[in-house]
Design an enzyme around this catalytic site. Structure first.
Site, short mmCIF file in Angstrom:
data_model
loop_
_atom_site.label_atom_id
_atom_site.label_comp_id
_atom_site.label_asym_id
_atom_site.label_seq_id
_atom_site.Cartn_x
_atom_site.Cartn_y
_atom_site.Cartn_z
N LYS A 58 -15.44 -5.36 4.65
CA LYS A 58 -15.29 -6.74 5.14
C LYS A 58 -15.70 -6.83 6.60
CE LYS A 58 -11.61 -7.98 1.87
NZ LYS A 58 -10.18 -8.28 1.71
N ALA A 83 -8.53 -6.78 6.40
CA ALA A 83 -7.44 -6.18 5.62
C ALA A 83 -7.75 -6.28 4.14
CB ALA A 83 -6.13 -6.91 5.93
N ASP A 84 -7.06 -5.47 3.37
CA ASP A 84 -7.19 -5.56 1.92
C ASP A 84 -5.90 -5.06 1.29
OD1 ASP A 84 -9.36 -6.25 -0.14
OD2 ASP A 84 -8.40 -4.47 -0.97
N GLN A 85 -5.75 -5.33 0.01
CA GLN A 85 -4.54 -4.90 -0.68
C GLN A 85 -4.79 -4.74 -2.17
OE1 GLN A 85 -1.19 -7.70 -1.49
NE2 GLN A 85 0.02 -6.31 -0.25
N SER A 120 -4.19 -2.31 3.56
CA SER A 120 -4.93 -1.69 4.66
C SER A 120 -5.14 -2.68 5.79
CB SER A 120 -6.29 -1.21 4.17
OG SER A 120 -7.06 -2.33 3.74
#
Length: 203
Positions: A58, A83-85, A120
């Protein structure tokens, strides 16, 4: 630290309302940019590696769209947060449900059971080129989730747009959460402590 006295600027690379809310709660002013990446094109077996790779992708998608010349010459640095999840259930990585049927199956699995969120955060300093990401894991244990609650949540739709169809802050789900091992902000997609640590390291 008051928002107006930050010695740096922040760009949040996310369209998530929850992440915006958490970053605002932390006292920061920020601009928003979003990355449209094909998340399915990035595959890793280990959830912790996957979420960091996605947050980094990203950042890589957003950075070329930012006029970096301005930022390199600016007095104060600009930090980009991405961020990611994912949700992990019985060792299997779950992303956003692909259909109402899948969302329903996910929630029936959690009923009386447990799942984990792996989130993250990736911070890029546009002035210095510093880039670093890390992850945070939270375990959530549920009481039984009645079918009518599952149907109400699916009709409303929010669960279709979140990793693993998992939300804990929703008024219908909150009373059914037995135990959270970790922090709610991490489950909502932006772990505050990790974000603060990476922002400090980036400076």
């Amino acid at each position: 630290m008051a928002a107006n006295s930050s010695p740096f600027k922040i760009i949040l690379g996310s369209s998530s309302v929850a992440r915006r809310k958490i970053l605002a709660e932390m006292g920061y002013d920020f601009a928003i940019m979003t990355a449209d990446i094909d998340e399915k094109s990035i595959r890793k077996e280990i959830p912790e590696e996957l979420v960091v790779a996605l947050a980094e992708a990203k950042a890589a998608a957003i950075l070329p769209r930012i006029p970096t010349g301005d930022y390199i010459n600016a007095v104060e640095p600009t930090l980009l947060i991405t961020a990611d999840q994912v949700v992990v259930y019985e060792g299997v990585i779950r992303e956003k449900p692909s259909s109402k049927e899948e969302a329903r199956k996910f929630m029936k699995d959690y009923s009386g059971g447990q799942a984990a969120t792996v989130s993250s955060v990736f911070v890029s300093n546009l002035k210095t080129g510093f880039r670093k990401g890390d992850w945070d894991r939270v375990e959530i244990h549920f009481h039984e989730i009645p079918d009518d609650v599952i149907e109400k949540l699916i009709d409303e739709g929010t669960v279709l747009y979140v990793a693993g169809g998992l939300i804990i802050e929703h008024p219908l789900i909150l009373p059914l959460v037995k135990k959270v091992v970790g922090t709610t902000d991490s489950v909502m997609g932006l772990p505050k402590a990790l974000t603060e640590r990476l922002l400090k390291e980036a400076l």
